[in-house]
Design a protein around this motif. Structure first.
Motif, short mmCIF file in Angstrom:
data_model
loop_
_atom_site.label_atom_id
_atom_site.label_comp_id
_atom_site.label_asym_id
_atom_site.label_seq_id
_atom_site.Cartn_x
_atom_site.Cartn_y
_atom_site.Cartn_z
N CYS A 204 0.83 -1.20 0.00
CA CYS A 204 0.00 0.00 0.00
C CYS A 204 0.87 1.26 0.00
N PHE A 205 0.48 2.25 -0.81
CA PHE A 205 1.26 3.49 -0.88
C PHE A 205 0.89 4.49 0.22
N LEU A 206 -0.05 4.10 1.11
CA LEU A 206 -0.35 4.91 2.29
C LEU A 206 -0.05 4.06 3.53
N SER A 207 0.22 4.69 4.66
CA SER A 207 0.55 3.94 5.88
C SER A 207 -0.72 3.31 6.47
N GLU A 208 -0.52 2.31 7.35
CA GLU A 208 -1.65 1.48 7.78
C GLU A 208 -2.74 2.24 8.53
N GLY A 209 -2.39 3.35 9.18
CA GLY A 209 -3.38 4.05 9.98
C GLY A 209 -3.96 5.30 9.32
N THR A 210 -3.82 5.41 8.01
CA THR A 210 -4.30 6.61 7.30
C THR A 210 -5.81 6.51 7.04
N TYR A 211 -6.58 7.21 7.85
CA TYR A 211 -8.04 7.20 7.66
C TYR A 211 -8.44 8.24 6.62
N LEU A 212 -9.28 7.85 5.67
CA LEU A 212 -9.80 8.80 4.68
C LEU A 212 -11.29 8.53 4.46
N PRO A 213 -12.05 9.58 4.10
CA PRO A 213 -13.46 9.37 3.78
C PRO A 213 -13.58 8.67 2.43
N MET A 214 -14.45 7.67 2.35
CA MET A 214 -14.59 6.88 1.11
C MET A 214 -16.07 6.66 0.82
N MET A 215 -16.34 6.27 -0.43
CA MET A 215 -17.72 5.98 -0.83
C MET A 215 -17.72 4.94 -1.95
N TYR A 216 -18.69 4.05 -1.92
CA TYR A 216 -18.83 3.05 -2.98
C TYR A 216 -19.55 3.71 -4.16
N MET A 217 -19.13 3.37 -5.37
CA MET A 217 -19.65 4.06 -6.56
C MET A 217 -21.19 4.08 -6.67
#
Ligand code: NAD
Length: 317
Positions: A204-217
């Motif tokens: 993964c190109f982000l670290s394990e604890g990187t929280y981001l807002p996401m949404m399913y298409m």
């Protein structure tokens, strides 16, 4: 069937393909013109009219709008966050000029409605990270975020000054299986599914604890259409609405995938995209969207993961 004539610009991208197909179901295939710089996407072929268009060419765009009696424009063409950081001036130029071309033609021709997406990238390191409010400190540090924030101000300006009915959503990272992502910082949450199925491992190109807002298409497409179909009077935010669904870290999505593929492993090698992600919110407060036009997400991590894996397995077969 409704009588509108819709132009989708950037129809071959991650969102455009699915949005075009959804609009064609609602408005009739012939009434939704797909356009892009690229060749027509496989999933669009045979489903309705396709036009090759560079949105930077204002004259061509204007002629197209007049010739086809266009009543609604969906502008999806843009340079995304990760790609934008590699060529900031190009990203600024394309993201701004494309929007101004569309807004100005919409004003000239009295287009009924315009849709243009913004992003969680408008927020910066000084914005509150959790449950980021609609109105708060907005000091983006990526060129993508700067262009989206400027775009939001232009949308509100064209609405207030010229009465252009332009509507917008600040999408979180979007996860989909039908069309490939276009160079964003949240693309890991799509790659991880492909690698889990094909290689059983993912770096993964982000670290394990990187929280981001996401949404399913499917939620993103429904949100877009619900916003655009709402009565004008309900749209109180004319810059861009916060929009939320779920928030997770790479470690959490990996654990969810492991429930379906026990041998799956993940490791982490953060790159330049980590700095972009660090400046963004971890979760969104989308109260305005919920109150004004009734937004409610349907997919959270568990349901989305199961659906992604099921659909990707079928495509790979
Ligand atoms: P994408 O990169 O997958 O698709 C963009 C499409 O626009 C591509 O098919 C590209 O060929 C086309 N395009 C680029 N320049 C063009 C030009 N000059 N003329 C005509 N077409 C051109 O992007 P996407 O993920 O579908 O995003 C669509 C919109 O949603 C963008 O405004 C993006 O900033 C926004 N957004 C996306 C996400 C996400 O996670 N995908 C999140 C937040 C906001």
């Amino acid at each position: 069937m409704k009588k509108d004539k819709i132009l989708v610009i950037g129809a071959c991208g991650q969102i455009g393909v699915e949005l075009t197909l959804a609009l064609r179901k609602m408005y009739g295939d012939a009434n939704v013109i797909a356009s892009d710089l690229r060749e027509e996407h496989e999933l669009l072929k045979g489903s309705g009219p396709y036009v090759s268009l560079d949105v930077m060419n204002k004259e061509m765009l204007h002629v197209l709008v007049i010739r086809h009696n266009i009543t609604q424009i969906y502008l999806l063409a843009a340079i995304l966050s990760a790609t934008g950081e590699k060529n900031p001036l190009l990203a600024w130029h394309i993201n701004m000029a494309s929007l101004l071309n569309v807004l100005d033609i919409a004003k000239e021709e009295g287009i009924d409605k315009v849709y243009w997406p913004s992003s969680i990238a408008v927020f910066g390191p000084d914005s509150p990270k959790e449950s980021t409010p609609q109105h708060t400190i907005i000091e983006p540090t990526t060129i993508y975020g700067i262009s989206k924030f400027a775009g939001e101000r232009w949308c509100e300006y064209y609405h207030n000054r010229y009465g252009v009915d332009v509507r917008s959503l600040r999408y979180p990272g979007l996860i989909s299986y039908k069309s490939a992502p276009g160079g964003g910082t949240t693309d890991y949450a799509i790659e991880i599914f492909h690698e889990a199925l094909e290689e059983k491992k993912y770096t993964c190109f982000l670290s394990e604890g990187t929280y981001l807002p996401m949404m399913y298409m499917p939620d993103a497409i429904r949100a877009t259409i619900e916003l655009m179909e709402s009565d004008k009077g309900k749209i109180k935010v004319r810059s861009s609405y916060n929009l939320g669904a779920m928030s997770f870290s790479p470690k959490e999505i990996a654990a969810e995938i492991k429930k379906h593929i026990p041998e799956f492993t993940i490791d982490y090698a953060p790159d330049y995209r980590q700095a972009i992600a660090n400046g963004w919110p971890q979760s969104m407060d989308d109260e305005n969207a919920r109150n004004d036009w009734g937004w409610k997400p349907e997919y959270y991590l568990e349901k989305m993961t199961a659906d992604m894996l099921k659909n990707l397995k079928e495509t790979v077969k």
